[in-house]
Scaffold this motif. Structure first.
Motif, PDB file in Angstrom:
ATOM      1  N   PHE A  52      32.353   6.935  29.260  1.00 22.77           N
ATOM      2  CA  PHE A  52      32.489   7.264  27.836  1.00 22.77           C
ATOM      3  C   PHE A  52      32.735   6.005  26.999  1.00 22.77           C
ATOM      4  CE2 PHE A  52      35.131   8.485  24.141  1.00 22.77           C
ATOM      5  CZ  PHE A  52      34.258   9.353  23.504  1.00 22.77           C
ATOM      6  N   TYR A  53      33.779   5.253  27.345  1.00 24.00           N
ATOM      7  CA  TYR A  53      34.116   4.066  26.547  1.00 24.00           C
ATOM      8  C   TYR A  53      33.097   2.948  26.734  1.00 24.00           C
ATOM      9  CZ  TYR A  53      38.555   6.051  25.128  1.00 24.00           C
ATOM     10  OH  TYR A  53      39.504   6.845  24.553  1.00 24.00           O
ATOM     11  N   GLY A  54      32.555   2.840  27.956  1.00 18.53           N
ATOM     12  CA  GLY A  54      31.543   1.815  28.217  1.00 18.53           C
ATOM     13  C   GLY A  54      30.298   2.008  27.362  1.00 18.53           C
ATOM     14  N   THR A  55      29.832   3.273  27.259  1.00 16.39           N
ATOM     15  CA  THR A  55      28.629   3.542  26.454  1.00 16.39           C
ATOM     16  C   THR A  55      28.913   3.393  24.959  1.00 16.39           C
ATOM     17  OG1 THR A  55      29.124   5.907  26.650  1.00 16.39           O
ATOM     18  CG2 THR A  55      27.436   5.034  28.109  1.00 16.39           C
ATOM     19  N   VAL A  56      30.094   3.865  24.505  1.00 15.93           N
ATOM     20  CA  VAL A  56      30.441   3.747  23.078  1.00 15.93           C
ATOM     21  C   VAL A  56      30.518   2.277  22.670  1.00 15.93           C
ATOM     22  CG1 VAL A  56      32.249   4.137  21.340  1.00 15.93           C
ATOM     23  CG2 VAL A  56      31.614   5.974  22.884  1.00 15.93           C
ATOM     24  N   VAL A  57      31.247   1.475  23.476  1.00 12.35           N
ATOM     25  CA  VAL A  57      31.371   0.033  23.177  1.00 12.35           C
ATOM     26  C   VAL A  57      30.002  -0.637  23.257  1.00 12.35           C
ATOM     27  CG1 VAL A  57      32.342  -2.154  24.026  1.00 12.35           C
ATOM     28  CG2 VAL A  57      33.794  -0.127  23.873  1.00 12.35           C
ATOM     29  N   GLY A  58      29.191  -0.244  24.260  1.00 12.42           N
ATOM     30  CA  GLY A  58      27.843  -0.798  24.417  1.00 12.42           C
ATOM     31  C   GLY A  58      26.966  -0.549  23.210  1.00 12.42           C
ATOM     32  N   VAL A  59      27.070   0.672  22.650  1.00  7.22           N
ATOM     33  CA  VAL A  59      26.273   1.026  21.466  1.00  7.22           C
ATOM     34  C   VAL A  59      26.648   0.140  20.289  1.00  7.22           C
ATOM     35  CG1 VAL A  59      25.954   2.820  19.701  1.00  7.22           C
ATOM     36  CG2 VAL A  59      25.789   3.414  22.098  1.00  7.22           C
ATOM     37  N   TYR A  60      27.958  -0.002  20.045  1.00  2.13           N
ATOM     38  CA  TYR A  60      28.376  -0.775  18.876  1.00  2.13           C
ATOM     39  C   TYR A  60      28.161  -2.276  19.051  1.00  2.13           C
ATOM     40  CZ  TYR A  60      29.933   3.494  16.795  1.00  2.13           C
ATOM     41  OH  TYR A  60      29.941   4.764  16.243  1.00  2.13           O
ATOM     42  N   LEU A  61      28.255  -2.756  20.295  1.00  5.37           N
ATOM     43  CA  LEU A  61      27.957  -4.174  20.545  1.00  5.37           C
ATOM     44  C   LEU A  61      26.462  -4.443  20.385  1.00  5.37           C
ATOM     45  CD1 LEU A  61      30.185  -5.146  23.616  1.00  5.37           C
ATOM     46  CD2 LEU A  61      30.424  -5.950  21.272  1.00  5.37           C
ATOM     47  N   SER A  62      25.630  -3.522  20.897  1.00  8.00           N
ATOM     48  CA  SER A  62      24.175  -3.710  20.798  1.00  8.00           C
ATOM     49  C   SER A  62      23.713  -3.643  19.348  1.00  8.00           C
ATOM     50  CB  SER A  62      23.425  -2.680  21.639  1.00  8.00           C
ATOM     51  OG  SER A  62      23.591  -1.386  21.088  1.00  8.00           O
ATOM     52  N   SER A  63      24.355  -2.755  18.547  1.00  8.87           N
ATOM     53  CA  SER A  63      23.973  -2.655  17.132  1.00  8.87           C
ATOM     54  C   SER A  63      24.446  -3.885  16.351  1.00  8.87           C
ATOM     55  CB  SER A  63      24.533  -1.375  16.506  1.00  8.87           C
ATOM     56  OG  SER A  63      25.938  -1.388  16.552  1.00  8.87           O
ATOM     57  N   ALA A  64      25.556  -4.502  16.822  1.00  4.08           N
ATOM     58  CA  ALA A  64      26.057  -5.714  16.155  1.00  4.08           C
ATOM     59  C   ALA A  64      25.183  -6.925  16.489  1.00  4.08           C
ATOM     60  CB  ALA A  64      27.494  -5.980  16.577  1.00  4.08           C
ATOM     61  N   VAL A  65      24.713  -6.992  17.749  1.00  2.04           N
ATOM     62  CA  VAL A  65      23.893  -8.126  18.193  1.00  2.04           C
ATOM     63  C   VAL A  65      22.447  -7.963  17.728  1.00  2.04           C
ATOM     64  CG1 VAL A  65      22.984  -9.308  20.247  1.00  2.04           C
ATOM     65  CG2 VAL A  65      25.359  -8.587  20.189  1.00  2.04           C
ATOM     66  N   SER A  66      21.894  -6.757  17.962  1.00  2.00           N
ATOM     67  CA  SER A  66      20.500  -6.498  17.582  1.00  2.00           C
ATOM     68  C   SER A  66      20.447  -5.800  16.231  1.00  2.00           C
ATOM     69  CB  SER A  66      19.842  -5.616  18.652  1.00  2.00           C
ATOM     70  OG  SER A  66      18.615  -5.130  18.174  1.00  2.00           O
ATOM     71  N   HIS A  67      19.574  -6.272  15.352  1.00  2.00           N
ATOM     72  CA  HIS A  67      19.433  -5.668  14.020  1.00  2.00           C
ATOM     73  C   HIS A  67      18.294  -4.654  13.991  1.00  2.00           C
ATOM     74  CE1 HIS A  67      22.462  -8.331  12.436  1.00  2.00           C
ATOM     75  NE2 HIS A  67      21.825  -9.362  12.967  1.00  2.00           N
ATOM     76  N   SER A  68      17.810  -4.272  15.173  1.00  2.00           N
ATOM     77  CA  SER A  68      16.738  -3.267  15.246  1.00  2.00           C
ATOM     78  C   SER A  68      17.354  -1.870  15.214  1.00  2.00           C
ATOM     79  CB  SER A  68      15.935  -3.453  16.537  1.00  2.00           C
ATOM     80  OG  SER A  68      15.134  -2.320  16.769  1.00  2.00           O
ATOM     81  N   PRO A  69      17.092  -1.074  14.148  1.00  2.00           N
ATOM     82  CA  PRO A  69      17.668   0.269  14.066  1.00  2.00           C
ATOM     83  C   PRO A  69      17.224   1.166  15.214  1.00  2.00           C
ATOM     84  CG  PRO A  69      16.653  -0.371  11.963  1.00  2.00           C
ATOM     85  CD  PRO A  69      16.234  -1.366  12.987  1.00  2.00           C
ATOM     86  N   ARG A  70      15.961   0.982  15.663  1.00  2.00           N
ATOM     87  CA  ARG A  70      15.456   1.834  16.733  1.00  2.00           C
ATOM     88  C   ARG A  70      16.217   1.596  18.039  1.00  2.00           C
ATOM     89  NH1 ARG A  70      11.622   4.921  16.159  1.00  2.00           N
ATOM     90  NH2 ARG A  70      10.669   3.748  14.465  1.00  2.00           N
ATOM     91  N   LYS A  71      16.538   0.333  18.327  1.00  2.00           N
ATOM     92  CA  LYS A  71      17.298   0.021  19.549  1.00  2.00           C
ATOM     93  C   LYS A  71      18.694   0.643  19.482  1.00  2.00           C
ATOM     94  CE  LYS A  71      14.994  -4.231  20.980  1.00  2.00           C
ATOM     95  NZ  LYS A  71      15.097  -5.701  21.067  1.00  2.00           N
ATOM     96  N   GLY A  72      19.284   0.613  18.276  1.00  2.00           N
ATOM     97  CA  GLY A  72      20.602   1.232  18.074  1.00  2.00           C
ATOM     98  C   GLY A  72      20.550   2.726  18.289  1.00  2.00           C
ATOM     99  N   ALA A  73      19.464   3.366  17.803  1.00  2.00           N
ATOM    100  CA  ALA A  73      19.287   4.819  17.954  1.00  2.00           C
ATOM    101  C   ALA A  73      19.110   5.187  19.425  1.00  2.00           C
ATOM    102  CB  ALA A  73      18.093   5.295  17.142  1.00  2.00           C
ATOM    103  N   VAL A  74      18.340   4.385  20.149  1.00  2.00           N
ATOM    104  CA  VAL A  74      18.115   4.633  21.580  1.00  2.00           C
ATOM    105  C   VAL A  74      19.421   4.438  22.346  1.00  2.00           C
ATOM    106  CG1 VAL A  74      16.915   3.803  23.659  1.00  2.00           C
ATOM    107  CG2 VAL A  74      15.647   4.065  21.513  1.00  2.00           C
ATOM    108  N   ALA A  75      20.184   3.404  21.982  1.00  2.00           N
ATOM    109  CA  ALA A  75      21.468   3.134  22.651  1.00  2.00           C
ATOM    110  C   ALA A  75      22.462   4.274  22.422  1.00  2.00           C
ATOM    111  CB  ALA A  75      22.055   1.816  22.145  1.00  2.00           C
ATOM    112  N   SER A  76      22.451   4.883  21.219  1.00  2.00           N
ATOM    113  CA  SER A  76      23.398   5.959  20.919  1.00  2.00           C
ATOM    114  C   SER A  76      23.111   7.230  21.714  1.00  2.00           C
ATOM    115  CB  SER A  76      23.421   6.267  19.426  1.00  2.00           C
ATOM    116  OG  SER A  76      22.180   6.738  18.983  1.00  2.00           O
ATOM    117  N   VAL A  77      21.883   7.332  22.269  1.00  2.00           N
ATOM    118  CA  VAL A  77      21.551   8.461  23.156  1.00  2.00           C
ATOM    119  C   VAL A  77      22.482   8.461  24.369  1.00  2.00           C
ATOM    120  CG1 VAL A  77      19.781   9.368  24.752  1.00  2.00           C
ATOM    121  CG2 VAL A  77      19.128   8.657  22.455  1.00  2.00           C
ATOM    122  N   MET A  78      22.897   7.252  24.798  1.00  2.00           N
ATOM    123  CA  MET A  78      23.726   7.115  25.996  1.00  2.00           C
ATOM    124  C   MET A  78      25.019   7.923  25.888  1.00  2.00           C
ATOM    125  SD  MET A  78      22.304   5.531  28.429  1.00  2.00           S
ATOM    126  CE  MET A  78      23.714   5.282  29.494  1.00  2.00           C
TER     127      MET A  78
END
Length: 297
Positions: free
Chosen positions: A237-263
């Motif tokens: 739970f915490y690993g995926t949540v932190v991963g989503v917010y870190l990936s959205s902070a590093v990558s500015h691609s909205p689609r990658k953020g949307a795919v990551a939030s599926v996790m």
């Protein structure tokens, strides 16, 4: 926003997410049925587990059915009321997940560090009270987020960079950098992020210290195995949540953020029943008894 614009991928996405949704609902329903029908599992740990299963079903039902409808109708529009409803329910369920995992860590701490007083401390009244407080705190978090979102006036024909009305995405639509809003955001982050994680860390620090005092390695494994499932779910739970917010902070691609939030919105609620049923002998036995009761009655 959809996860993919490719028309050939739409039927595959529909089939994949429908399968994941059905597996999640069925898996969590089986755990609730196993716990409620088996008197051996009428303990605080399994009471919290059945509540977690119910919350996971609500969590995935907030986002996936709407996404499936969007894919099927080729229409990605959501109404203002629908968006606020989705945001509210998402906030409640994600916070309930957070709170229940913390409460379950406390339950394991009492069971391992104070075994003789376990039944006295973790009495039904306290279990009910902790669940009620978790729900009320989740409701408060959801409504505070909604109040901040309602202050955004330009709320028509906006594009949300996710496949659902993610509260964090909606708050990003605000043009004004309001000081009071930032204070509320930091306050909520501390209450619903820092305190639960600190509580879980403290519980496991005490649990590990207690386990290390057990002389035999077999005894150590037996005691720690009761925490294994919970620890796996917490990490997921915490690993995926932190991963989503870190990936959205590093990558500015909205689609990658949307795919990551599926996790954490889809994959985590789906895997929780498997983690608990595969690693837990009591749940396996309860499911076998439930199966034999249904098919041999």
């Amino acid at each position: 926003m959809s996860l993919s614009e490719d028309p050939d991928l739409q039927p595959i996405l529909f089939g994949l997410f429908l399968s994941m949704y059905l597996v999640t609902v069925l898996g969590n329903l089986l755990i609730i049925l196993a716990v409620s029908s088996d008197s051996h599992l009428h303990t605080p740990m399994y009471f919290f587990l059945s509540n977690l299963s119910f919350v996971d079903m609500g969590f995935i039902s907030t986002t996936v059915p709407k996404m499936l409808m969007n894919i099927q109708t080729h229409n990605r529009v959501i109404s203002y009321t629908g968006c606020l409803t989705q945001t509210s329910l998402f906030g409640i369920f994600v916070c309930m997940d957070d709170m229940l995992l913390t409460v379950m860590a406390y339950d394991r701490f009492v069971a391992i560090c104070h075994p003789l007083h376990y039944t006295v401390i973790m009495n039904p009244r306290l279990c009910g009270f902790l669940t009620l407080v978790s729900f009320l705190l989740s409701l408060l978090d959801s409504q505070l987020h909604n109040l901040m979102i309602l202050q955004i006036t330009s709320f028509k024909d906006v594009k949300i960079s996710s496949f659902f009305c993610d509260p964090s995405q909606l708050l990003n639509l605000s043009c004004s950098d309001n000081f009071s809003d930032n204070i509320v955001k930091y306050f909520l982050a501390a209450i619903y992020g820092l305190f639960p994680i600190s509580g879980i860390f403290f519980s496991y620090y005490k649990i590990i210290a207690s386990i290390l005092r057990i002389p035999s390695s077999g005894g150590k494994y037996k005691v720690f195995s009761t925490c294994g499932s919970h620890l796996a779910v917490v990490c997921l739970f915490y690993g995926t949540v932190v991963g989503v917010y870190l990936s959205s902070a590093v990558s500015h691609s909205p689609r990658k953020g949307a795919v990551a939030s599926v996790m954490y919105t889809v994959v985590t609620p789906m895997l929780n029943p498997f983690i608990y049923s595969l690693r837990n002998r009591d749940i396996k036995n309860a499911l076998r008894r439930l199966h034999s009761r249904i098919f041999h009655s």
